[in-house]
Motif scaffolding. Structure first.
Motif, PDB file in Angstrom:
ATOM      1  N   LEU A  23       0.812  -1.213   0.000  1.00 43.54           N
ATOM      2  CA  LEU A  23       0.000   0.000   0.000  1.00 43.54           C
ATOM      3  C   LEU A  23       0.848   1.267   0.000  1.00 43.54           C
ATOM      4  O   LEU A  23       0.318   2.368   0.122  1.00 43.54           O
ATOM      5  N   GLY A  24       2.145   1.110  -0.164  1.00 41.28           N
ATOM      6  CA  GLY A  24       3.055   2.249  -0.093  1.00 41.28           C
ATOM      7  C   GLY A  24       2.705   3.378  -1.045  1.00 41.28           C
ATOM      8  O   GLY A  24       2.958   4.544  -0.741  1.00 41.28           O
ATOM      9  N   TRP A  25       2.104   3.057  -2.182  1.00 39.59           N
ATOM     10  CA  TRP A  25       1.748   4.091  -3.151  1.00 39.59           C
ATOM     11  C   TRP A  25       0.674   5.038  -2.612  1.00 39.59           C
ATOM     12  O   TRP A  25       0.515   6.148  -3.116  1.00 39.59           O
ATOM     13  N   LEU A  26      -0.037   4.627  -1.554  1.00 40.31           N
ATOM     14  CA  LEU A  26      -1.072   5.486  -0.962  1.00 40.31           C
ATOM     15  C   LEU A  26      -0.527   6.416   0.119  1.00 40.31           C
ATOM     16  O   LEU A  26      -1.160   7.416   0.451  1.00 40.31           O
ATOM     17  N   ARG A  27       0.636   6.086   0.663  1.00 37.90           N
ATOM     18  CA  ARG A  27       1.186   6.839   1.803  1.00 37.90           C
ATOM     19  C   ARG A  27       1.239   8.353   1.564  1.00 37.90           C
ATOM     20  O   ARG A  27       0.830   9.127   2.430  1.00 37.90           O
ATOM     21  N   PRO A  28       1.735   8.839   0.412  1.00 39.06           N
ATOM     22  CA  PRO A  28       1.846  10.302   0.246  1.00 39.06           C
ATOM     23  C   PRO A  28       0.498  11.042   0.253  1.00 39.06           C
ATOM     24  O   PRO A  28       0.453  12.224   0.565  1.00 39.06           O
ATOM     25  N   ASN A  76     -15.865   2.723  -1.389  1.00 34.72           N
ATOM     26  CA  ASN A  76     -15.942   4.149  -1.053  1.00 34.72           C
ATOM     27  C   ASN A  76     -14.558   4.754  -0.899  1.00 34.72           C
ATOM     28  O   ASN A  76     -14.380   5.731  -0.198  1.00 34.72           O
ATOM     29  N   ARG A  77     -13.579   4.151  -1.579  1.00 35.75           N
ATOM     30  CA  ARG A  77     -12.217   4.665  -1.507  1.00 35.75           C
ATOM     31  C   ARG A  77     -11.859   5.286  -2.843  1.00 35.75           C
ATOM     32  O   ARG A  77     -12.074   4.675  -3.893  1.00 35.75           O
ATOM     33  N   PRO A  78     -11.307   6.485  -2.843  1.00 36.23           N
ATOM     34  CA  PRO A  78     -10.997   7.148  -4.108  1.00 36.23           C
ATOM     35  C   PRO A  78      -9.997   6.381  -4.964  1.00 36.23           C
ATOM     36  O   PRO A  78      -9.955   6.560  -6.172  1.00 36.23           O
ATOM     37  N   TRP A  79      -9.203   5.516  -4.358  1.00 40.86           N
ATOM     38  CA  TRP A  79      -8.226   4.734  -5.120  1.00 40.86           C
ATOM     39  C   TRP A  79      -8.794   3.386  -5.573  1.00 40.86           C
ATOM     40  O   TRP A  79      -8.124   2.609  -6.233  1.00 40.86           O
ATOM     41  N   GLY A  80     -10.042   3.100  -5.251  1.00 37.99           N
ATOM     42  CA  GLY A  80     -10.668   1.828  -5.609  1.00 37.99           C
ATOM     43  C   GLY A  80     -10.572   1.466  -7.081  1.00 37.99           C
ATOM     44  O   GLY A  80     -10.281   0.311  -7.420  1.00 37.99           O
ATOM     45  N   MET A  85      -8.703  -2.027 -11.505  1.00 38.66           N
ATOM     46  CA  MET A  85      -7.986  -2.231 -12.770  1.00 38.66           C
ATOM     47  C   MET A  85      -6.913  -3.299 -12.611  1.00 38.66           C
ATOM     48  O   MET A  85      -6.758  -4.161 -13.477  1.00 38.66           O
ATOM     49  N   GLN A  86      -6.186  -3.256 -11.513  1.00 42.27           N
ATOM     50  CA  GLN A  86      -5.158  -4.269 -11.274  1.00 42.27           C
ATOM     51  C   GLN A  86      -5.799  -5.649 -11.157  1.00 42.27           C
ATOM     52  O   GLN A  86      -5.309  -6.623 -11.730  1.00 42.27           O
ATOM     53  N   ASP A  87      -6.895  -5.738 -10.449  1.00 46.44           N
ATOM     54  CA  ASP A  87      -7.579  -7.023 -10.291  1.00 46.44           C
ATOM     55  C   ASP A  87      -8.077  -7.562 -11.634  1.00 46.44           C
ATOM     56  O   ASP A  87      -8.040  -8.775 -11.872  1.00 46.44           O
ATOM     57  N   MET A  88      -8.548  -6.679 -12.492  1.00 40.46           N
ATOM     58  CA  MET A  88      -9.022  -7.113 -13.809  1.00 40.46           C
ATOM     59  C   MET A  88      -7.870  -7.698 -14.629  1.00 40.46           C
ATOM     60  O   MET A  88      -8.038  -8.706 -15.326  1.00 40.46           O
ATOM     61  N   ARG A 141      -1.426   4.602 -11.371  1.00 34.43           N
ATOM     62  CA  ARG A 141      -1.289   5.259 -10.065  1.00 34.43           C
ATOM     63  C   ARG A 141      -0.224   6.341 -10.075  1.00 34.43           C
ATOM     64  O   ARG A 141      -0.129   7.115  -9.126  1.00 34.43           O
ATOM     65  N   ARG A 142       0.553   6.384 -11.132  1.00 34.87           N
ATOM     66  CA  ARG A 142       1.676   7.340 -11.224  1.00 34.87           C
ATOM     67  C   ARG A 142       1.226   8.563 -12.027  1.00 34.87           C
ATOM     68  O   ARG A 142       1.666   8.795 -13.138  1.00 34.87           O
ATOM     69  N   ILE A 143       0.350   9.345 -11.437  1.00 34.90           N
ATOM     70  CA  ILE A 143      -0.294  10.466 -12.115  1.00 34.90           C
ATOM     71  C   ILE A 143       0.586  11.707 -12.035  1.00 34.90           C
ATOM     72  O   ILE A 143       0.919  12.190 -10.950  1.00 34.90           O
ATOM     73  N   ALA A 144       0.940  12.230 -13.209  1.00 34.88           N
ATOM     74  CA  ALA A 144       1.754  13.447 -13.281  1.00 34.88           C
ATOM     75  C   ALA A 144       0.862  14.682 -13.373  1.00 34.88           C
ATOM     76  O   ALA A 144       1.176  15.725 -12.805  1.00 34.88           O
ATOM     77  N   ALA A 145      -0.247  14.571 -14.107  1.00 38.13           N
ATOM     78  CA  ALA A 145      -1.143  15.723 -14.291  1.00 38.13           C
ATOM     79  C   ALA A 145      -2.537  15.232 -14.635  1.00 38.13           C
ATOM     80  O   ALA A 145      -2.712  14.133 -15.165  1.00 38.13           O
ATOM     81  N   VAL A 146      -3.511  16.076 -14.325  1.00 35.57           N
ATOM     82  CA  VAL A 146      -4.911  15.806 -14.661  1.00 35.57           C
ATOM     83  C   VAL A 146      -5.415  17.002 -15.449  1.00 35.57           C
ATOM     84  O   VAL A 146      -5.203  18.151 -15.054  1.00 35.57           O
ATOM     85  N   VAL A 147      -6.101  16.721 -16.562  1.00 34.03           N
ATOM     86  CA  VAL A 147      -6.668  17.776 -17.400  1.00 34.03           C
ATOM     87  C   VAL A 147      -8.169  17.528 -17.507  1.00 34.03           C
ATOM     88  O   VAL A 147      -8.602  16.435 -17.881  1.00 34.03           O
TER      89      VAL A 147
END
Length: 160
Positions: A23-28, A76-80, A85-88, A141-147
């Motif tokens: 779950l380390g990717w969620l820590r920040p 109800n988790r924003p990262w769900g 996608m990983q599970d698929m 999960r490695r999002i640099a920018a959102v448009v």
């Protein structure tokens, strides 16, 4: 039966895999106390593993049969969606199939004509990633920018 219904769209909504995950990717993005709660619940659960295995096999069969799939989660988790996608992919879909399910197929199902694919005349909603999700779906999960609608989102502030 599903092949006989070409207008059917399925959201797999896979259950928790029941395995300890990184779950380390969620820590920040989480307060320390919230991250600690997630880590405390991050354990192997054999009953959940069995339930997930059944649904993952069913997803693989539907995908092989050409059933139109989309992405969705009742979590109800924003990262769900990232987990889904990983599970698929773990259930046998290719990263490209998962991306199409998450974007084009989901937008079509919701009758959102101006989104879901990058095309002239459609809303310019997309994410810029630091790595290719076709190489590894967890790269979403490695999002640099959102448009959104052609304008960069200031991700330093909470979304309102």
């Amino acid at each position: 039966m599903l092949k006989q219904r070409p207008n059917l769209v399925v959201t797999p909504n896979l259950p928790d895999r029941g395995v300890t995950v990184d779950l380390g990717w969620l820590r920040p993005g989480l307060p320390a106390e919230e991250f600690a709660k997630l880590e405390a619940a991050n354990t192997d659960q054999p009953a959940a593993q069995a339930a997930h295995a059944i649904q993952a096999r069913n997803l693989a069969k539907m995908n092989a049969a050409g059933v139109r799939l989309m992405l969705g989660t009742d979590g109800n988790r924003p990262w769900g969606p990232h987990e889904e996608m990983q599970d698929m992919v773990l259930a046998g879909m290719t990263p490209m199939q998962v991306i199409v399910a998450a974007t084009r197929n989901s937008a079509e199902f919701l009758r959102l004509a101006d989104t879901g694919t990058l095309e002239a005349g459609k809303s310019a909603d997309f994410v810029v990633l630091d790595a290719n999700p076709l190489d590894d779906i967890t790269n979403t999960r490695r999002i640099a920018a959102v448009v959104l609608r052609g304008a960069a989102v200031d991700r330093s502030q909470p979304f309102r």
